[in-house]
Enzyme design. Structure first.
Site, PDB file in Angstrom:
ATOM      1  N   GLY A  11     -42.564  13.267  80.878  1.00 47.08           N
ATOM      2  CA  GLY A  11     -43.351  13.531  82.087  1.00 47.08           C
ATOM      3  C   GLY A  11     -42.673  12.890  83.283  1.00 47.08           C
ATOM      4  O   GLY A  11     -42.267  11.730  83.215  1.00 47.08           O
ATOM      5  N   ARG A  72     -39.422  18.036  78.029  1.00 41.92           N
ATOM      6  CA  ARG A  72     -39.679  17.433  76.723  1.00 41.92           C
ATOM      7  C   ARG A  72     -38.817  18.248  75.754  1.00 41.92           C
ATOM      8  O   ARG A  72     -38.776  19.474  75.835  1.00 41.92           O
ATOM      9  CB  ARG A  72     -41.166  17.516  76.385  1.00 41.92           C
ATOM     10  CG  ARG A  72     -42.037  16.850  77.495  1.00 41.92           C
ATOM     11  CD  ARG A  72     -43.421  16.514  77.017  1.00 41.92           C
ATOM     12  NE  ARG A  72     -44.320  16.156  78.108  1.00 41.92           N
ATOM     13  CZ  ARG A  72     -44.539  14.915  78.543  1.00 41.92           C
ATOM     14  NH1 ARG A  72     -43.909  13.900  77.991  1.00 41.92           N
ATOM     15  NH2 ARG A  72     -45.394  14.689  79.519  1.00 41.92           N
ATOM     16  N   GLY A 102     -40.194   7.538  79.083  1.00 36.08           N
ATOM     17  CA  GLY A 102     -41.199   6.746  78.379  1.00 36.08           C
ATOM     18  C   GLY A 102     -40.863   6.542  76.916  1.00 36.08           C
ATOM     19  O   GLY A 102     -39.707   6.717  76.498  1.00 36.08           O
ATOM     20  N   ASP A 103     -41.870   6.188  76.132  1.00 35.76           N
ATOM     21  CA  ASP A 103     -41.587   5.794  74.741  1.00 35.76           C
ATOM     22  C   ASP A 103     -40.988   6.932  73.915  1.00 35.76           C
ATOM     23  O   ASP A 103     -40.110   6.703  73.094  1.00 35.76           O
ATOM     24  CB  ASP A 103     -42.839   5.197  74.073  1.00 35.76           C
ATOM     25  CG  ASP A 103     -43.998   6.158  74.040  1.00 35.76           C
ATOM     26  OD1 ASP A 103     -43.950   7.185  74.763  1.00 35.76           O
ATOM     27  OD2 ASP A 103     -44.962   5.909  73.289  1.00 35.76           O
ATOM     28  N   THR A 125     -42.254   6.128  83.583  1.00 36.27           N
ATOM     29  CA  THR A 125     -43.450   6.862  83.162  1.00 36.27           C
ATOM     30  C   THR A 125     -44.658   6.307  83.923  1.00 36.27           C
ATOM     31  O   THR A 125     -44.710   5.102  84.179  1.00 36.27           O
ATOM     32  CB  THR A 125     -43.711   6.740  81.642  1.00 36.27           C
ATOM     33  OG1 THR A 125     -45.045   7.190  81.371  1.00 36.27           O
ATOM     34  CG2 THR A 125     -43.601   5.315  81.132  1.00 36.27           C
ATOM     35  N   ASP A 127     -47.482   6.118  82.617  1.00 38.69           N
ATOM     36  CA  ASP A 127     -48.467   5.673  81.617  1.00 38.69           C
ATOM     37  C   ASP A 127     -48.490   4.165  81.372  1.00 38.69           C
ATOM     38  O   ASP A 127     -49.475   3.640  80.871  1.00 38.69           O
ATOM     39  CB  ASP A 127     -48.215   6.376  80.276  1.00 38.69           C
ATOM     40  CG  ASP A 127     -48.431   7.877  80.370  1.00 38.69           C
ATOM     41  OD1 ASP A 127     -49.167   8.308  81.272  1.00 38.69           O
ATOM     42  OD2 ASP A 127     -47.854   8.616  79.548  1.00 38.69           O
ATOM     43  N   ASP A 129     -46.976   2.677  79.083  1.00 38.82           N
ATOM     44  CA  ASP A 129     -47.189   2.534  77.637  1.00 38.82           C
ATOM     45  C   ASP A 129     -45.968   1.938  76.944  1.00 38.82           C
ATOM     46  O   ASP A 129     -45.764   2.123  75.746  1.00 38.82           O
ATOM     47  CB  ASP A 129     -47.537   3.905  77.016  1.00 38.82           C
ATOM     48  CG  ASP A 129     -46.471   4.948  77.280  1.00 38.82           C
ATOM     49  OD1 ASP A 129     -45.541   4.684  78.066  1.00 38.82           O
ATOM     50  OD2 ASP A 129     -46.566   6.039  76.702  1.00 38.82           O
ATOM     51  N   MET A 169     -55.320   9.960  83.429  1.00 41.75           N
ATOM     52  CA  MET A 169     -54.154  10.171  82.558  1.00 41.75           C
ATOM     53  C   MET A 169     -53.705   8.859  81.910  1.00 41.75           C
ATOM     54  O   MET A 169     -54.235   7.800  82.215  1.00 41.75           O
ATOM     55  CB  MET A 169     -52.987  10.747  83.363  1.00 41.75           C
ATOM     56  CG  MET A 169     -52.978  12.244  83.483  1.00 41.75           C
ATOM     57  SD  MET A 169     -51.449  12.772  84.308  1.00 41.75           S
ATOM     58  CE  MET A 169     -51.617  14.559  84.191  1.00 41.75           C
ATOM     59  N   ARG A 171     -52.025   9.233  78.590  1.00 39.42           N
ATOM     60  CA  ARG A 171     -51.822   9.587  77.176  1.00 39.42           C
ATOM     61  C   ARG A 171     -52.693   8.653  76.338  1.00 39.42           C
ATOM     62  O   ARG A 171     -53.894   8.606  76.574  1.00 39.42           O
ATOM     63  CB  ARG A 171     -50.348   9.467  76.821  1.00 39.42           C
ATOM     64  CG  ARG A 171     -49.907  10.426  75.749  1.00 39.42           C
ATOM     65  CD  ARG A 171     -48.436  10.283  75.506  1.00 39.42           C
ATOM     66  NE  ARG A 171     -47.656  11.018  76.471  1.00 39.42           N
ATOM     67  CZ  ARG A 171     -47.305  12.283  76.321  1.00 39.42           C
ATOM     68  NH1 ARG A 171     -47.645  12.937  75.254  1.00 39.42           N
ATOM     69  NH2 ARG A 171     -46.595  12.885  77.229  1.00 39.42           N
TER      70      ARG A 171
HETATM   71  O1  F6P Z   1     -46.642  10.898  80.210  1.00 42.87           O
HETATM   72  C1  F6P Z   1     -47.134  11.195  81.475  1.00 42.87           C
HETATM   73  C2  F6P Z   1     -48.295  12.151  81.400  1.00 42.87           C
HETATM   74  O2  F6P Z   1     -48.695  12.495  82.707  1.00 42.87           O
HETATM   75  C3  F6P Z   1     -49.485  11.650  80.582  1.00 42.87           C
HETATM   76  O3  F6P Z   1     -50.267  10.768  81.318  1.00 42.87           O
HETATM   77  C4  F6P Z   1     -50.144  12.961  80.230  1.00 42.87           C
HETATM   78  O4  F6P Z   1     -50.880  12.850  79.025  1.00 42.87           O
HETATM   79  C5  F6P Z   1     -48.978  13.864  80.013  1.00 42.87           C
HETATM   80  O5  F6P Z   1     -47.884  13.331  80.750  1.00 42.87           O
HETATM   81  C6  F6P Z   1     -49.178  15.296  80.412  1.00 42.87           C
HETATM   82  O6  F6P Z   1     -48.040  15.953  80.000  1.00 42.87           O
HETATM   83  P1  F6P Z   1     -47.662  17.429  80.415  1.00 42.87           P
HETATM   84  O7  F6P Z   1     -47.376  17.410  81.892  1.00 42.87           O
HETATM   85  O8  F6P Z   1     -46.455  17.732  79.611  1.00 42.87           O
HETATM   86  O9  F6P Z   1     -48.854  18.254  80.088  1.00 42.87           O
END
Ligand code: F6P
Length: 322
Positions: A11, A72, A102-103, A125, A127, A129, A169, A171
Protein backbone atom coordinates in the site's frame (compact mmCIF):
# COMPACT_ATOMS: atom_id res chain seq x y z
CA UNK A 1 30.54 3.33 -6.78
CA UNK A 2 27.69 1.03 -5.65
CA UNK A 3 24.54 0.79 -7.74
CA UNK A 4 21.43 0.62 -5.59
CA UNK A 5 17.92 -0.16 -6.81
CA UNK A 6 15.01 1.35 -4.89
CA UNK A 7 11.40 0.27 -4.99
CA UNK A 8 8.19 1.09 -3.14
CA UNK A 9 5.96 -1.85 -2.35
CA UNK A 10 2.53 -2.68 -0.91
CA UNK A 11 0.00 0.00 0.00
CA UNK A 12 1.40 3.42 -0.91
CA UNK A 13 2.24 5.61 2.06
CA UNK A 14 2.48 9.35 1.92
CA UNK A 15 6.14 10.32 2.34
CA UNK A 16 7.53 7.44 0.25
CA UNK A 17 8.40 10.19 -2.26
CA UNK A 18 10.39 12.02 0.41
CA UNK A 19 12.58 8.91 0.77
CA UNK A 20 13.16 8.94 -3.00
CA UNK A 21 14.18 12.60 -3.09
CA UNK A 22 16.46 12.09 -0.08
CA UNK A 23 18.15 9.12 -1.79
CA UNK A 24 18.81 11.27 -4.86
CA UNK A 25 20.15 14.17 -2.81
CA UNK A 26 22.61 12.17 -0.67
CA UNK A 27 23.54 9.14 -2.84
CA UNK A 28 26.74 10.65 -4.22
CA UNK A 29 27.93 11.62 -0.72
CA UNK A 30 27.92 7.88 0.06
CA UNK A 31 29.38 6.92 -3.30
CA UNK A 32 26.16 5.34 -4.53
CA UNK A 33 24.37 5.46 -7.86
CA UNK A 34 20.56 5.15 -7.71
CA UNK A 35 18.15 3.44 -10.06
CA UNK A 36 14.43 3.22 -9.44
CA UNK A 37 12.34 0.12 -9.98
CA UNK A 38 8.82 0.92 -11.15
CA UNK A 39 5.74 -0.82 -9.71
CA UNK A 40 7.35 -2.50 -6.71
CA UNK A 41 8.60 -6.08 -6.87
CA UNK A 42 6.67 -6.58 -10.11
CA UNK A 43 9.03 -4.08 -11.72
CA UNK A 44 12.05 -6.27 -10.92
CA UNK A 45 10.33 -9.17 -12.66
CA UNK A 46 9.32 -6.97 -15.63
CA UNK A 47 12.80 -5.43 -15.77
CA UNK A 48 11.52 -1.90 -15.20
CA UNK A 49 14.72 -0.28 -13.93
CA UNK A 50 14.89 3.44 -14.67
CA UNK A 51 17.58 6.06 -14.24
CA UNK A 52 16.07 8.89 -12.20
CA UNK A 53 16.09 12.48 -13.34
CA UNK A 54 17.80 14.40 -10.52
CA UNK A 55 15.83 17.65 -10.79
CA UNK A 56 12.47 15.94 -11.23
CA UNK A 57 13.03 13.56 -8.29
CA UNK A 58 14.13 16.43 -6.04
CA UNK A 59 10.74 18.05 -6.69
CA UNK A 60 8.87 15.05 -5.20
CA UNK A 61 9.82 15.73 -1.59
CA UNK A 62 6.39 16.99 -0.49
CA UNK A 63 4.15 14.87 -2.71
CA UNK A 64 1.89 12.12 -1.34
CA UNK A 65 1.83 8.60 -2.80
CA UNK A 66 4.76 7.13 -4.70
CA UNK A 67 5.92 8.54 -8.03
CA UNK A 68 7.63 5.24 -8.91
CA UNK A 69 4.36 3.38 -8.23
CA UNK A 70 3.64 0.39 -6.09
CA UNK A 71 2.00 -3.00 -6.35
CA UNK A 72 1.26 -6.08 -4.36
CA UNK A 73 3.11 -8.99 -6.00
CA UNK A 74 2.25 -12.35 -4.41
CA UNK A 75 3.94 -14.03 -7.41
CA UNK A 76 7.25 -13.45 -5.58
CA UNK A 77 6.44 -16.63 -3.62
CA UNK A 78 6.98 -18.62 -6.80
CA UNK A 79 10.58 -19.84 -7.04
CA UNK A 80 10.75 -19.46 -10.83
CA UNK A 81 9.50 -15.87 -10.61
CA UNK A 82 12.12 -15.15 -7.96
CA UNK A 83 14.84 -16.67 -10.10
CA UNK A 84 13.92 -14.30 -12.91
CA UNK A 85 13.95 -11.38 -10.46
CA UNK A 86 17.41 -12.32 -9.18
CA UNK A 87 18.67 -12.62 -12.79
CA UNK A 88 17.30 -9.18 -13.62
CA UNK A 89 18.94 -7.64 -10.56
CA UNK A 90 22.28 -9.18 -11.60
CA UNK A 91 21.84 -8.14 -15.26
CA UNK A 92 21.33 -4.55 -14.09
CA UNK A 93 24.47 -4.79 -11.90
CA UNK A 94 22.55 -3.97 -8.72
CA UNK A 95 24.68 -4.10 -5.58
CA UNK A 96 21.86 -3.51 -3.07
CA UNK A 97 18.08 -3.53 -3.26
CA UNK A 98 16.28 -1.00 -1.05
CA UNK A 99 12.66 -1.89 -0.29
CA UNK A 100 10.35 0.82 1.05
CA UNK A 101 7.26 -0.96 2.33
CA UNK A 102 5.49 -2.77 5.15
CA UNK A 103 5.77 -6.20 6.72
CA UNK A 104 4.57 -8.05 3.60
CA UNK A 105 7.26 -6.28 1.57
CA UNK A 106 9.90 -7.28 4.12
CA UNK A 107 8.96 -10.92 3.66
CA UNK A 108 9.63 -10.48 -0.07
CA UNK A 109 13.00 -8.90 0.80
CA UNK A 110 13.83 -11.87 3.02
CA UNK A 111 13.11 -14.27 0.17
CA UNK A 112 15.40 -12.35 -2.18
CA UNK A 113 18.12 -12.09 0.47
CA UNK A 114 18.04 -15.89 0.76
CA UNK A 115 18.90 -15.94 -2.95
CA UNK A 116 21.98 -13.82 -2.27
CA UNK A 117 20.55 -10.34 -2.94
CA UNK A 118 21.72 -7.70 -0.48
CA UNK A 119 18.72 -5.84 0.89
CA UNK A 120 17.90 -2.88 3.09
CA UNK A 121 14.33 -2.17 4.27
CA UNK A 122 12.71 1.16 5.09
CA UNK A 123 9.35 1.01 6.92
CA UNK A 124 6.96 2.68 4.46
CA UNK A 125 3.37 2.06 5.48
CA UNK A 126 0.56 3.99 7.12
CA UNK A 127 -0.24 0.98 9.33
CA UNK A 128 2.69 1.22 11.80
CA UNK A 129 2.61 -2.55 11.92
CA UNK A 130 6.40 -2.94 11.92
CA UNK A 131 7.67 -3.82 15.36
CA UNK A 132 11.25 -2.75 14.61
CA UNK A 133 10.36 0.95 14.44
CA UNK A 134 8.38 3.25 16.73
CA UNK A 135 6.91 5.04 13.74
CA UNK A 136 6.63 3.92 10.14
CA UNK A 137 7.00 6.39 7.28
CA UNK A 138 3.47 7.61 6.41
CA UNK A 139 1.90 6.85 9.79
CA UNK A 140 1.96 10.43 11.08
CA UNK A 141 0.45 11.82 7.87
CA UNK A 142 -2.30 9.24 7.95
CA UNK A 143 -2.94 9.88 11.64
CA UNK A 144 -3.27 13.62 11.00
CA UNK A 145 -5.74 13.00 8.17
CA UNK A 146 -7.79 10.74 10.44
CA UNK A 147 -7.74 13.23 13.30
CA UNK A 148 -8.92 16.03 10.99
CA UNK A 149 -11.74 13.86 9.63
CA UNK A 150 -12.86 12.89 13.13
CA UNK A 151 -12.91 16.57 14.11
CA UNK A 152 -15.26 17.31 11.21
CA UNK A 153 -17.48 14.30 11.88
CA UNK A 154 -17.64 15.24 15.57
CA UNK A 155 -19.02 18.68 14.77
CA UNK A 156 -21.92 17.07 12.85
CA UNK A 157 -22.54 14.51 15.61
CA UNK A 158 -22.50 17.28 18.24
CA UNK A 159 -25.06 19.33 16.33
CA UNK A 160 -27.55 16.44 16.38
CA UNK A 161 -26.42 14.49 19.44
CA UNK A 162 -25.82 11.46 17.23
CA UNK A 163 -23.36 8.58 17.50
CA UNK A 164 -20.68 8.03 14.83
CA UNK A 165 -19.06 4.68 14.16
CA UNK A 166 -15.88 5.39 12.19
CA UNK A 167 -13.83 2.67 10.51
CA UNK A 168 -10.05 3.21 10.64
CA UNK A 169 -7.46 1.56 8.37
CA UNK A 170 -4.43 -0.27 9.72
CA UNK A 171 -5.00 -3.80 8.48
CA UNK A 172 -4.55 -5.81 11.70
CA UNK A 173 -2.57 -3.10 13.49
CA UNK A 174 -4.60 -0.99 15.91
CA UNK A 175 -2.13 1.93 16.20
CA UNK A 176 -4.01 4.34 13.92
CA UNK A 177 -7.21 3.60 15.83
CA UNK A 178 -5.65 3.93 19.29
CA UNK A 179 -3.57 7.03 18.50
CA UNK A 180 -6.46 8.77 16.72
CA UNK A 181 -8.66 7.87 19.69
CA UNK A 182 -6.19 9.44 22.13
CA UNK A 183 -5.72 12.57 20.00
CA UNK A 184 -9.44 13.21 19.49
CA UNK A 185 -10.66 12.01 22.90
CA UNK A 186 -12.91 9.50 21.19
CA UNK A 187 -15.50 7.98 23.53
CA UNK A 188 -14.99 4.31 22.62
CA UNK A 189 -12.58 2.32 20.50
CA UNK A 190 -13.28 -1.18 19.24
CA UNK A 191 -10.23 -3.37 18.61
CA UNK A 192 -9.46 -7.01 19.41
CA UNK A 193 -8.02 -5.80 22.74
CA UNK A 194 -11.03 -3.58 23.54
CA UNK A 195 -13.89 -5.53 22.05
CA UNK A 196 -17.64 -5.06 22.71
CA UNK A 197 -20.59 -7.08 21.51
CA UNK A 198 -23.54 -4.96 20.30
CA UNK A 199 -25.15 -5.34 23.75
CA UNK A 200 -21.95 -4.31 25.52
CA UNK A 201 -21.47 -1.40 23.15
CA UNK A 202 -24.94 -0.06 23.92
CA UNK A 203 -24.23 -0.37 27.63
CA UNK A 204 -21.00 1.56 27.09
CA UNK A 205 -22.85 4.28 25.13
CA UNK A 206 -25.39 4.55 27.96
CA UNK A 207 -22.54 4.97 30.40
CA UNK A 208 -21.01 7.75 28.24
CA UNK A 209 -24.39 9.46 28.08
CA UNK A 210 -24.13 10.19 31.83
CA UNK A 211 -21.56 12.88 30.98
CA UNK A 212 -21.77 13.36 27.21
CA UNK A 213 -25.10 14.64 25.96
CA UNK A 214 -23.89 15.52 22.43
CA UNK A 215 -21.94 13.61 19.76
CA UNK A 216 -20.44 10.24 20.64
CA UNK A 217 -17.43 9.05 18.67
CA UNK A 218 -16.71 5.33 18.32
CA UNK A 219 -13.64 4.25 16.33
CA UNK A 220 -13.28 0.68 15.15
CA UNK A 221 -10.31 -0.94 13.46
CA UNK A 222 -10.95 -2.33 9.98
CA UNK A 223 -11.03 -6.07 9.26
CA UNK A 224 -12.64 -6.83 12.62
CA UNK A 225 -16.41 -6.25 12.49
CA UNK A 226 -18.11 -8.69 10.13
CA UNK A 227 -15.35 -11.29 10.33
CA UNK A 228 -15.75 -14.80 11.73
CA UNK A 229 -18.62 -14.68 14.24
CA UNK A 230 -18.43 -10.94 14.86
CA UNK A 231 -21.48 -8.92 13.75
CA UNK A 232 -21.09 -6.42 10.91
CA UNK A 233 -21.15 -2.69 11.61
CA UNK A 234 -24.66 -2.59 10.15
CA UNK A 235 -25.74 -5.25 12.66
CA UNK A 236 -24.24 -3.19 15.51
CA UNK A 237 -26.14 -0.10 14.31
CA UNK A 238 -29.39 -2.04 13.90
CA UNK A 239 -29.13 -3.42 17.43
CA UNK A 240 -28.34 -0.06 19.04
CA UNK A 241 -31.10 1.78 17.17
CA UNK A 242 -33.67 -0.93 17.96
CA UNK A 243 -32.84 -0.87 21.66
CA UNK A 244 -32.33 2.85 22.34
CA UNK A 245 -33.16 6.30 21.05
CA UNK A 246 -29.66 6.73 19.61
CA UNK A 247 -29.14 7.49 15.92
CA UNK A 248 -25.91 5.90 14.73
CA UNK A 249 -24.03 7.08 11.60
CA UNK A 250 -21.51 4.84 9.84
CA UNK A 251 -18.36 6.49 8.38
CA UNK A 252 -15.65 4.82 6.34
CA UNK A 253 -12.77 7.23 5.75
CA UNK A 254 -11.12 4.92 3.17
CA UNK A 255 -8.27 6.29 1.06
CA UNK A 256 -8.59 9.79 2.52
CA UNK A 257 -6.41 8.22 5.21
CA UNK A 258 -3.62 7.33 2.78
CA UNK A 259 -3.31 10.15 0.28
CA UNK A 260 -2.65 13.25 2.36
CA UNK A 261 0.25 15.68 2.05
CA UNK A 262 3.20 14.44 4.16
CA UNK A 263 3.50 16.01 7.60
CA UNK A 264 6.80 17.59 8.62
CA UNK A 265 7.53 14.86 11.20
CA UNK A 266 6.91 12.14 8.62
CA UNK A 267 9.29 13.87 6.22
CA UNK A 268 11.96 14.28 8.89
CA UNK A 269 11.75 10.62 9.93
CA UNK A 270 11.84 9.59 6.26
CA UNK A 271 14.99 11.65 5.67
CA UNK A 272 16.70 10.37 8.81
CA UNK A 273 16.00 6.75 7.94
CA UNK A 274 16.94 7.18 4.26
CA UNK A 275 20.24 8.84 5.12
CA UNK A 276 20.93 6.01 7.56
CA UNK A 277 20.19 3.44 4.84
CA UNK A 278 22.81 5.06 2.60
CA UNK A 279 25.31 5.07 5.44
CA UNK A 280 24.73 1.35 6.08
CA UNK A 281 25.19 0.53 2.40
CA UNK A 282 28.43 2.53 2.30
CA UNK A 283 29.63 0.55 5.35
CA UNK A 284 28.74 -2.78 3.68
CA UNK A 285 26.05 -3.51 6.27
CA UNK A 286 23.28 -5.43 4.56
CA UNK A 287 20.07 -7.29 5.25
CA UNK A 288 19.01 -4.63 7.73
CA UNK A 289 15.68 -2.99 8.43
CA UNK A 290 15.92 0.68 9.42
CA UNK A 291 13.71 2.19 12.11
CA UNK A 292 13.44 4.97 14.68
CA UNK A 293 13.27 4.46 18.41
CA UNK A 294 11.52 7.42 19.97
CA UNK A 295 8.38 6.35 21.78
CA UNK A 296 9.33 7.08 25.35
CA UNK A 297 7.78 9.21 28.10
CA UNK A 298 10.30 10.48 30.65
CA UNK A 299 10.40 12.56 33.84
CA UNK A 300 13.32 14.33 35.54
CA UNK A 301 13.81 16.14 38.82
CA UNK A 302 12.99 19.82 38.49
CA UNK A 303 16.56 20.93 39.10
CA UNK A 304 17.98 18.36 36.66
CA UNK A 305 15.51 19.41 33.96
CA UNK A 306 16.34 23.11 34.34
CA UNK A 307 20.07 22.38 34.10
CA UNK A 308 19.83 20.10 31.09
CA UNK A 309 21.21 21.40 27.78
CA UNK A 310 19.37 21.18 24.45
CA UNK A 311 21.11 18.81 22.01
CA UNK A 312 23.41 20.73 19.64
CA UNK A 313 22.03 19.22 16.38
CA UNK A 314 25.55 19.32 14.98
CA UNK A 315 25.14 15.68 13.94
CA UNK A 316 22.07 16.59 11.84
CA UNK A 317 23.84 19.58 10.28
CA UNK A 318 26.76 17.34 9.36
CA UNK A 319 24.49 14.68 7.89
CA UNK A 320 22.25 16.91 5.84
CA UNK A 321 24.10 20.14 5.15
CA UNK A 322 27.84 19.49 5.14
O1 F6P B 1 -1.37 -1.28 4.22
C1 F6P B 1 -1.98 -0.05 4.03
C2 F6P B 1 -3.47 -0.20 3.84
O2 F6P B 1 -4.03 1.06 3.56
C3 F6P B 1 -4.20 -0.87 5.01
O3 F6P B 1 -4.43 0.03 6.04
C4 F6P B 1 -5.43 -1.38 4.30
O4 F6P B 1 -5.96 -2.51 4.97
C5 F6P B 1 -4.90 -1.79 2.97
O5 F6P B 1 -3.72 -1.04 2.74
C6 F6P B 1 -5.83 -1.60 1.81
O6 F6P B 1 -5.20 -2.16 0.73
P1 F6P B 1 -5.66 -1.99 -0.77
O7 F6P B 1 -5.45 -0.55 -1.13
O8 F6P B 1 -4.76 -2.90 -1.53
O9 F6P B 1 -7.09 -2.37 -0.79
Amino acid sequence: MKKIAILTSGGDASTMNKCLSTFITYASKYNCEVVFVKNGYKGIYDNEFVKPDYTETKSWWSLPGTKIYSSRFPEILDEQVRKQMVDNLHKNSIDTLVVIGGDGSYKGARLLSKSGIKVIGLPGTIDNDIASTSYSIGFDTSLNAIVNSIKEIKSCMDSHANVAMIEIMGRHCIDLTVFAGIATEADIIITPESFYTPQQLLAKINEKRKTNSRGIIILYVELLLGTENIPTVEEYIKYIQANSKELVKKNILGYLQRGGNPTAMDMIRASLMTEHALKMISENQYNKIIGVDEFKVVSYDLETAINMKNPSRKDLIDKFFN
